[in-house]
Design an enzyme around this catalytic site. Structure first.
Site, PDB file in Angstrom:
ATOM      1  N   CYS A 140     -31.220  91.149 -35.355  1.00 55.26           N
ATOM      2  CA  CYS A 140     -30.767  92.536 -35.373  1.00 55.26           C
ATOM      3  C   CYS A 140     -30.010  92.778 -36.659  1.00 55.26           C
ATOM      4  O   CYS A 140     -29.714  91.854 -37.403  1.00 55.26           O
ATOM      5  CB  CYS A 140     -29.868  92.822 -34.166  1.00 55.26           C
ATOM      6  SG  CYS A 140     -30.644  92.462 -32.584  1.00 55.26           S
ATOM      7  N   ARG A 178     -34.914  94.613 -39.812  1.00 53.73           N
ATOM      8  CA  ARG A 178     -34.393  93.555 -38.945  1.00 53.73           C
ATOM      9  C   ARG A 178     -34.532  93.900 -37.466  1.00 53.73           C
ATOM     10  O   ARG A 178     -34.309  93.038 -36.602  1.00 53.73           O
ATOM     11  CB  ARG A 178     -32.924  93.288 -39.264  1.00 53.73           C
ATOM     12  CG  ARG A 178     -32.673  92.761 -40.652  1.00 53.73           C
ATOM     13  CD  ARG A 178     -31.210  92.413 -40.836  1.00 53.73           C
ATOM     14  NE  ARG A 178     -30.823  91.318 -39.969  1.00 53.73           N
ATOM     15  CZ  ARG A 178     -30.909  90.031 -40.285  1.00 53.73           C
ATOM     16  NH1 ARG A 178     -31.386  89.676 -41.457  1.00 53.73           N
ATOM     17  NH2 ARG A 178     -30.522  89.097 -39.444  1.00 53.73           N
ATOM     18  N   TRP A 230     -33.389  94.456 -32.345  1.00 52.64           N
ATOM     19  CA  TRP A 230     -34.672  93.886 -31.973  1.00 52.64           C
ATOM     20  C   TRP A 230     -34.422  93.120 -30.697  1.00 52.64           C
ATOM     21  O   TRP A 230     -33.699  92.127 -30.674  1.00 52.64           O
ATOM     22  CB  TRP A 230     -35.194  92.971 -33.073  1.00 52.64           C
ATOM     23  CG  TRP A 230     -36.599  92.494 -32.860  1.00 52.64           C
ATOM     24  CD1 TRP A 230     -37.751  93.193 -33.084  1.00 52.64           C
ATOM     25  CD2 TRP A 230     -37.006  91.202 -32.396  1.00 52.64           C
ATOM     26  NE1 TRP A 230     -38.841  92.420 -32.783  1.00 52.64           N
ATOM     27  CE2 TRP A 230     -38.419  91.198 -32.356  1.00 52.64           C
ATOM     28  CE3 TRP A 230     -36.319  90.055 -32.001  1.00 52.64           C
ATOM     29  CZ2 TRP A 230     -39.154  90.085 -31.956  1.00 52.64           C
ATOM     30  CZ3 TRP A 230     -37.049  88.952 -31.593  1.00 52.64           C
ATOM     31  CH2 TRP A 230     -38.443  88.972 -31.572  1.00 52.64           C
ATOM     32  N   ASN A 262     -25.726  89.971 -33.340  1.00 52.08           N
ATOM     33  CA  ASN A 262     -27.039  89.429 -33.686  1.00 52.08           C
ATOM     34  C   ASN A 262     -27.066  87.976 -33.237  1.00 52.08           C
ATOM     35  O   ASN A 262     -26.198  87.199 -33.619  1.00 52.08           O
ATOM     36  CB  ASN A 262     -27.277  89.521 -35.192  1.00 52.08           C
ATOM     37  CG  ASN A 262     -28.610  88.910 -35.611  1.00 52.08           C
ATOM     38  OD1 ASN A 262     -29.553  88.842 -34.831  1.00 52.08           O
ATOM     39  ND2 ASN A 262     -28.683  88.440 -36.849  1.00 52.08           N
ATOM     40  N   GLY A 263     -28.048  87.611 -32.409  1.00 49.55           N
ATOM     41  CA  GLY A 263     -28.131  86.235 -31.957  1.00 49.55           C
ATOM     42  C   GLY A 263     -28.365  86.150 -30.469  1.00 49.55           C
ATOM     43  O   GLY A 263     -28.770  87.118 -29.821  1.00 49.55           O
ATOM     44  N   GLU A 275     -53.219  83.059 -44.124  1.00 45.83           N
ATOM     45  CA  GLU A 275     -52.301  84.130 -44.511  1.00 45.83           C
ATOM     46  C   GLU A 275     -52.988  85.492 -44.449  1.00 45.83           C
ATOM     47  O   GLU A 275     -52.393  86.477 -44.010  1.00 45.83           O
ATOM     48  CB  GLU A 275     -51.759  83.861 -45.918  1.00 45.83           C
ATOM     49  CG  GLU A 275     -50.864  84.950 -46.488  1.00 45.83           C
ATOM     50  CD  GLU A 275     -49.598  85.199 -45.700  1.00 45.83           C
ATOM     51  OE1 GLU A 275     -48.934  86.233 -45.969  1.00 45.83           O
ATOM     52  OE2 GLU A 275     -49.245  84.391 -44.826  1.00 45.83           O
ATOM     53  N   LYS A 288     -51.715  88.585 -42.071  1.00 49.79           N
ATOM     54  CA  LYS A 288     -51.373  89.921 -42.567  1.00 49.79           C
ATOM     55  C   LYS A 288     -52.099  90.994 -41.752  1.00 49.79           C
ATOM     56  O   LYS A 288     -51.522  92.013 -41.397  1.00 49.79           O
ATOM     57  CB  LYS A 288     -51.745  90.057 -44.050  1.00 49.79           C
ATOM     58  CG  LYS A 288     -50.797  89.389 -44.992  1.00 49.79           C
ATOM     59  CD  LYS A 288     -49.429  90.056 -44.975  1.00 49.79           C
ATOM     60  CE  LYS A 288     -48.311  89.076 -45.226  1.00 49.79           C
ATOM     61  NZ  LYS A 288     -48.030  88.104 -44.200  1.00 49.79           N
ATOM     62  N   GLU A 292     -50.555  91.224 -38.252  1.00 49.80           N
ATOM     63  CA  GLU A 292     -49.196  91.754 -38.244  1.00 49.80           C
ATOM     64  C   GLU A 292     -49.159  93.275 -38.307  1.00 49.80           C
ATOM     65  O   GLU A 292     -48.376  93.907 -37.596  1.00 49.80           O
ATOM     66  CB  GLU A 292     -48.411  91.192 -39.438  1.00 49.80           C
ATOM     67  CG  GLU A 292     -47.933  89.771 -39.282  1.00 49.80           C
ATOM     68  CD  GLU A 292     -47.158  89.305 -40.494  1.00 49.80           C
ATOM     69  OE1 GLU A 292     -46.096  88.700 -40.316  1.00 49.80           O
ATOM     70  OE2 GLU A 292     -47.627  89.537 -41.632  1.00 49.80           O
ATOM     71  N   HIS A 312     -68.395  73.586 -35.802  1.00 48.50           N
ATOM     72  CA  HIS A 312     -67.713  72.956 -34.672  1.00 48.50           C
ATOM     73  C   HIS A 312     -67.118  73.987 -33.719  1.00 48.50           C
ATOM     74  O   HIS A 312     -66.098  73.725 -33.076  1.00 48.50           O
ATOM     75  CB  HIS A 312     -66.637  71.998 -35.179  1.00 48.50           C
ATOM     76  CG  HIS A 312     -67.180  70.898 -36.018  1.00 48.50           C
ATOM     77  ND1 HIS A 312     -67.746  69.754 -35.506  1.00 48.50           N
ATOM     78  CD2 HIS A 312     -67.285  70.775 -37.378  1.00 48.50           C
ATOM     79  CE1 HIS A 312     -68.156  68.975 -36.486  1.00 48.50           C
ATOM     80  NE2 HIS A 312     -67.895  69.567 -37.631  1.00 48.50           N
ATOM     81  N   LYS A 326     -37.980  91.249 -39.607  1.00 54.82           N
ATOM     82  CA  LYS A 326     -38.138  90.583 -40.894  1.00 54.82           C
ATOM     83  C   LYS A 326     -37.607  89.152 -40.878  1.00 54.82           C
ATOM     84  O   LYS A 326     -38.290  88.228 -41.282  1.00 54.82           O
ATOM     85  CB  LYS A 326     -37.403  91.395 -41.975  1.00 54.82           C
ATOM     86  CG  LYS A 326     -37.574  90.840 -43.386  1.00 54.82           C
ATOM     87  CD  LYS A 326     -39.000  90.938 -43.851  1.00 54.82           C
ATOM     88  CE  LYS A 326     -39.184  90.446 -45.260  1.00 54.82           C
ATOM     89  NZ  LYS A 326     -40.589  90.443 -45.663  1.00 54.82           N
TER      90      LYS A 326
END
Length: 617
Positions: free
Chosen positions: A2, A27, A75, A101-102, A483, A487, A490, A506, A612
């Protein structure tokens, strides 16, 4: 995960706090809130679920005023993203307010004890425990009550607290997640990250774990959890505040994609001799002889940084001839890793505060390994605990989906690989000069790749309706396939999977049909025999996909016409050394994901359910 912001000084706090929250929305953006205390000791709170503009509207409809205050953007971890669960939270009496935050791991145990003592709780959150716990210890002095409360908290947490019964004071605490304190002219700031306060001051210091900062209009006083006075070094941030603004681009992500030539150039600057090819790593506690003596390298990271780490494995093994293992930060310490003084542990984190990576770093140190950090934030925890840091100079990255931080990390890893190769006598002076020249030419090549951005708007017309994507790569290009898939996932919410191209037979071949776009990384270095061999095998993969009715978009090196004959569409990148091609080929993948997400109407900068900086496990 957060955002916290606080202000005390002569100015009106409300605009400063709202501006800080706006800069911290990356955040968390499930809900937001503000608490202000006025000169008469009145404490008022406004909260709203959803994006920050909902809070701004709440403040417009029901104004509040004060002389200092704290704010929060959330968040959700404990409790749904509702107005009721939004921060700030207060105790039963309404005298103490906290933004947090946490995660408080023992909150249920504490809640039961406090309820038995007569406390009444209103929310589903673990945060609400904190103001109640502070209130249970409060005897007129806020920092004393905070110190008593943190002694009972388990978990990782950062919070800021105010009380109308001890006015003119903000008390901030760090035990895990980041906290930065800003020093202005007779005004003081606290925040979870530098961008929140950068437009007001560039003089900051970062709290360490176990630090408590007491902000008043007279200054900032620091103590540890035991109450002992401490000092922290002030840093002067060189970022221009405008770097954290969109600068005319539609989204932060697009701006940050276009900043990659500058980010790569700044990360190289001063570290590589153009004429000699020598690499210079300053401010290292690790001596050159130690670098030469290491028997292996462990690289630990999470998310996008893990993809950079995987590419770094190929760079280090190729140039330094050292075995490299790559670990997820979230898994490293749970497997009792075999690591010791003979190993160099490289930890990578854009923010320098990633909880899993920090825990892995501490595990490696505890086992005797020297640790080197690659980080984008000066003074961050991961760099303070490392024996040396390769600071990337990407500047603030606001978009949740990392772009320029990733290419800066790849650049730093190449520099580290070249340094290790030189230290171990594996790279000759002529080879060093040639590699340095290729590295120094990257920014211009990146600008060339970016000049073809308009091509993507046409390309996505046949891609944006797809429900699944497959990304294929071989060797050092496999991490870039991962990556590229990440992207797309996300920011567009399309399922995508990165796969080693050699593994197609395979299993993944079963997925291919005319509705599954396949993105193939077919770039190659025409001067490298291994690269050309890999290219031939990759062409075979393209033909496998085509034979099953699949559509192929290839990323290929200019002049490799075989790729154009095999694929349905080709995006060209300039030639460079095999180990540097990933820095060029990831940019089209970023642009592809961006344009698809925009076409689908997605929130590019703030994708759902993501934040983030992952500062909690």
């Amino acid at each position: 995960m957060c955002g916290i912001v606080g202000y005390i000084g002569a100015r009106k706090p409300l605009p400063i706090l709202l501006d800080g929250l706006r800069r911290l929305e990356y955040r968390g953006y499930d809900s937001a809130g503000i608490a202000l205390v006025d000169d008469a000791g009145r404490l008022e709170i406004r909260r709203a679920s959803g994006k920050l503009y909902n809070l701004e509207e709440a403040v417009r409809l029901s104004p509040l005023d004060g002389s200092y205050g704290i704010g929060h953007t959330r968040w959700a971890t404990h409790g749904r993203p509702t107005e009721e669960n939004a921060h700030p939270h207060r105790d039963s009496s309404g005298n103490i307010v906290v933004v947090h935050n946490g995660i408080v791991e023992n909150y249920l145990e504490l809640k039961q004890r406090l309820e038995a003592a007569g406390h009444s709780f209103q929310t589903e959150t673990d945060t609400e425990i904190i103001p109640h716990l502070i209130e249970s210890h409060f005897e007129g002095n806020l920092e004393d009550a905070v110190r008593a409360a943190v002694a009972e908290l388990k978990g990782i947490f950062a919070f800021a607290a105010i009380s109308r019964l001890d006015p003119g004071k903000i008390v901030a605490v760090r035990s895990g997640p980041p906290v930065v304190v800003g020093l202005g002219e007779s005004e003081y700031f606290v925040a979870s990250d530098v961008p929140a306060i950068l437009s007001h001051t560039r003089d900051v210091f970062f709290l360490h774990d176990g630090d408590i900062a007491v902000l008043t209009s007279d200054g900032v006083r620091l103590i540890d959890f035991a109450g002992r006075p401490i000092k922290r070094q002030v840093s002067h941030i060189l970022w221009d505040p405008i770097m954290a603004e969109k600068g005319g681009y539609k989204h932060f992500m697009l701006k940050e994609i276009y900043e990659q030539p500058r980010a790569v150039r700044d990360t190289i600057l001063g570290r590589v001799g153009q004429e000699t090819g020598r690499v210079f790593l300053d401010e290292m506690q690790i001596q050159p002889a130690e670098f030469a003596a290491f028997q292996s390298v462990r690289i630990v990271a999470c998310g996008t940084s893990w993809h950079a780490a995987l590419a770094g494995k190929f760079m280090i093994e190729r140039l330094a001839r050292l075995p490299v293992e790559v670990d997820y930060g979230s898994e490293f310490r749970y497997r009792d890793p075999i690591v010791g003084p003979q190993d160099l542990t490289v930890v990578i984190s854009q923010s320098g505060e990633t909880a899993d990576t920090l825990a892995a770093q501490r595990e490696a140190k505890q086992k005797g390994s020297r640790t080197l950090s690659i980080c984008n934030v000066m003074g961050a925890m991961i760099s303070r605990e490392a024996a040396g840091t390769l600071l990337t100079h990407a500047g603030p990255e606001i978009g949740v989906a990392s772009t320029k931080a990733f290419t800066a990390q790849l650049t730093a890893l190449f520099i580290l690989a070249l340094y290790l190769g030189q230290a171990r006598g594996r790279v000759s002076q002529p080879e060093s000069v040639a590699l340095a020249q290729e590295l120094l030419g990257l920014p211009a090549r990146l600008e060339h790749v970016l000049s073809a951005d308009s091509h993507f708007e046409d390309l996505v017309r046949w891609l944006f309706k797809a429900t699944d994507f497959l990304y294929l790569g071989r060797g050092i290009h496999y991490p870039i396939a991962l990556e590229g898939a990440l992207k797309l996932k996300e920011i567009s919410y399309i399922h995508a999977e990165g796969y080693p191209a050699g593994e197609m037979k395979h299993g993944p071949n079963a997925l291919i049909d005319e509705s599954l776009p396949t993105v193939v990384l077919a770039a190659a270095d025409p001067n490298d025999e291994f690269s050309l061999l890999r290219f031939e095998k990759t062409l075979s993969n393209i033909q496998e996909v085509k034979a099953r009715g699949g559509k192929v978009l290839a990323i290929a090196t200019e002049g490799m016409v075989e790729a154009a004959r095999a694929a349905d569409h080709v995006i060209w990148i300039p030639p460079t050394h095999e180990l540097l091609l990933p820095i060029l080929e990831v940019v089209p993948l970023q642009l592809l994901a961006y344009h698809i997400a925009v076409r689908r109407g997605c929130d590019v900068d703030q994708p759902r359910n993501l934040a983030k900086s992952v500062t909690v496990e």
